[in-house]
Design an enzyme around this catalytic site. Structure first.
Site, PDB file in Angstrom:
ATOM      1  N   GLY A  45       0.383  -1.070   0.249  1.00  0.00           N
ATOM      2  CA  GLY A  45      -0.080  -0.064  -0.110  1.00  0.00           C
ATOM      3  C   GLY A  45       0.844   1.037  -0.146  1.00  0.00           C
ATOM      4  N   ALA A  46       1.065   2.216  -1.115  1.00  0.00           N
ATOM      5  CA  ALA A  46       1.805   3.564  -1.187  1.00  0.00           C
ATOM      6  C   ALA A  46       1.876   3.999  -0.411  1.00  0.00           C
ATOM      7  CB  ALA A  46       0.708   4.115  -2.236  1.00  0.00           C
ATOM      8  N   GLN A 217      -6.078  -8.564  -2.568  1.00  0.00           N
ATOM      9  CA  GLN A 217      -6.230  -7.816  -1.970  1.00  0.00           C
ATOM     10  C   GLN A 217      -6.981  -7.089  -1.280  1.00  0.00           C
ATOM     11  OE1 GLN A 217      -3.356  -7.684  -4.293  1.00  0.00           O
ATOM     12  NE2 GLN A 217      -1.524  -6.382  -4.014  1.00  0.00           N
ATOM     13  N   ASP A 258      -1.327   4.857  -6.383  1.00  0.00           N
ATOM     14  CA  ASP A 258       0.265   4.645  -6.186  1.00  0.00           C
ATOM     15  C   ASP A 258       0.698   6.507  -6.577  1.00  0.00           C
ATOM     16  OD1 ASP A 258      -0.843   1.889  -6.193  1.00  0.00           O
ATOM     17  OD2 ASP A 258       0.711   1.810  -4.990  1.00  0.00           O
ATOM     18  N   LYS A 269      -3.336  -0.101  -8.976  1.00  0.00           N
ATOM     19  CA  LYS A 269      -3.164  -1.181  -8.588  1.00  0.00           C
ATOM     20  C   LYS A 269      -3.644  -2.315 -10.344  1.00  0.00           C
ATOM     21  CE  LYS A 269      -1.691  -3.705  -6.588  1.00  0.00           C
ATOM     22  NZ  LYS A 269      -0.960  -4.801  -7.010  1.00  0.00           N
TER      23      LYS A 269
HETATM   24  C1  LIG Z   1      -4.323   3.675  -0.281  1.00  0.00           C
HETATM   25  S1  LIG Z   1      -3.346   2.820  -1.148  1.00  0.00           S
HETATM   26  C2  LIG Z   1      -3.328   2.654  -2.418  1.00  0.00           C
HETATM   27  C3  LIG Z   1      -2.486   1.783  -4.075  1.00  0.00           C
HETATM   28  O1  LIG Z   1      -1.698   1.820  -2.793  1.00  0.00           O
HETATM   29  C4  LIG Z   1      -3.295   1.027  -3.181  1.00  0.00           C
HETATM   30  O2  LIG Z   1      -4.254   1.033  -4.263  1.00  0.00           O
HETATM   31  C5  LIG Z   1      -2.396  -0.399  -4.302  1.00  0.00           C
HETATM   32  O3  LIG Z   1      -2.665  -0.257  -5.312  1.00  0.00           O
HETATM   33  C6  LIG Z   1      -1.678  -1.474  -3.996  1.00  0.00           C
HETATM   34  O4  LIG Z   1      -0.695  -1.983  -4.291  1.00  0.00           O
HETATM   35  P1  LIG Z   1       0.178  -3.540  -3.516  1.00  0.00           P
HETATM   36  O5  LIG Z   1       0.751  -4.075  -4.725  1.00  0.00           O
HETATM   37  O6  LIG Z   1      -0.313  -4.138  -2.676  1.00  0.00           O
HETATM   38  O7  LIG Z   1       0.901  -2.553  -2.859  1.00  0.00           O
END
Ligand SMILES: CSC[C@@H](O)[C@@H](O)C(=O)COP(=O)(O)O
Length: 380
Positions: A45-46, A217, A258, A269
């Site tokens: 998660g970013a 996720q 992200d 994602k």
């Molecule tokens: C508030 S989290 C926003 C994004 O980071 C989320 O939608 C996402 O794409 C996360 O991807 P991940 O690969 O699980 O880190």
């Protein structure tokens, strides 16, 4: 609920690969271990990988503070180069979410500033910049900045939730993708924060969570954390999104981000772009929710956002079991880019931004961030 804990000498991460089956905490005592945990998706998660990486720099500073300093004095050059090396390792762990590099650079900036201060009494002397601050003071500075990043993110989530809640239908379905909640941030989440605040304000929402192949996720994390908070969650496989929109089950889509380019193009994602196209085809508003730290004004459009390529094995296998013939090749871009023209609004901690995003994103740079006093974490 929090997905991380800092105990003053180590960073504890809730191993997100093991959820929802079991709650296992992983201890990181070095920047290298934090970088590995980010790469391995123990933490994800970013915003949360930014927080974790900031603590990773604090761990590097602590390590550096421990010496060895044979002559009793900080070995300045070695200290600086070990910190810069740790920062580089952390930033390289995952390329797409800008929050990671942003957080590492923010802590490093504080450290570089401290290192560049002239030591008292050495005015004009040839003291090297790197010997100006005792290493244990550097460790404290890094830790303080990491804590500030975490508490600001908590406040940002709350502000995003409050700003975005009125955009949600009073009664109806909202589709969300991936996980954007307490497992992805230091607070109530971004898109998930909006859902939480809308429900808390009395909106009656059915949340359609896409399972989010290949890492699941949505199924493993979003369903888990929102159900713990008593929200009404319906899980769908990714390929059911068109069906639920066509049936009129969904009145809004809200996703995280992200990296948001200066023109509003948004990396999130993989699968987000397809959802935005579907939403446009059905006349459904499509909202992106993110802290302003996810905005990267140095990137003019989505074409310049680096997209992480992960192992094809994550596609050909499910929970370690092969689901495809061994000869097949597979593609695994972890993110895709949604063009700004498909985004109804970008909900940030600095307000709800509307097109044209070039100007609304640039204007928001001057708005002060949400204050940590506004911070909240989810109840569960
Ligand atoms: C508030 S989290 C926003 C994004 O980071 C989320 O939608 C996402 O794409 C996360 O991807 P991940 O690969 O699980 O880190």
């Amino acid at each position: 609920m929090r997905a991380y804990r800092w105990d003053g000498s180590s960073l504890w991460l809730l191993d997100q690969r093991r959820l929802p089956a079991e709650e296992v905490w992983v201890r990181c005592v070095s920047a290298g271990e934090v970088a590995s945990a980010i790469r391995a998706m123990i933490v994800r998660g970013a915003p949360l990988i930014g927080v974790a990486a900031a603590y990773g720099v604090a761990l590097a500073a602590k390590e550096a503070a421990g010496g060895p300093f044979p002559d009793g004095a900080p070995a300045g050059d070695r200290l600086v180069s070990s910190l810069e090396q740790a920062a580089g390792t952390l930033k390289a762990a995952r390329p797409t979410a800008v929050n990671l590099a942003w957080a590492v650079e923010r802590v490093m900036r504080r450290l570089r500033e401290a290192l560049s201060q002239e030591p008292a009494g050495s005015r004009g002397a040839a003291a090297t910049a790197a010997t100006a601050v005792a290493p244990d003071a550097l460790a404290r500075i890094a830790e303080e900045e990491a804590r500030a990043i975490a508490s600001e993110d908590e406040a940002s989530c709350w502000a995003i939730g409050e700003a975005g809640a009125p955009l949600m239908p009073e009664h109806g379905g909202v589709l969300t993708h991936c996980n954007t909640g307490a497992l992805a941030t230091a607070g109530i989440g971004t898109a998930a924060g909006i859902l939480r605040r809308a429900v808390a304000r009395g909106h009656s929402l059915r949340i359609y969570a896409t399972e989010t192949r290949p890492y699941l996720q949505g199924a493993r994390l979003t369903a888990w954390e929102l159900i713990r908070d008593g929200l009404d969650v319906t899980l769908i496989t990714d390929n059911m999104a068109g069906y639920v929109m066509q049936q009129g089950f969904v009145q809004a889509v809200v996703v995280g981000a992200d990296r948001i380019a200066a023109n509003g193009d948004t990396a999130n994602k993989v699968g987000t772009y397809a959802l935005a196209v579907l939403a446009a085809a059905h006349g459904i508003p499509f909202y992106v929710a993110a802290p302003y730290s996810t905005v990267d004004l140095s990137v003019s459009s989505g074409a310049a956002i680096p997209i992480e390529e992960r192992s094809p094995e994550e596609v050909t296998h499910l929970a370690g079991m092969p689901i495809a013939p061994p000869q097949v090749s597979a593609l695994h871009p972890a993110f895709d880019v949604t063009p700004a023209r498909l985004i109804t609004a970008i909900v940030t901690d600095r307000g709800v931004l509307r097109p044209p995003y070039e100007s609304s994103l640039a204007r928001a740079a001057a708005v002060p961030p949400a204050r940590p006093s506004e911070r909240r974490v989810p109840s569960s």
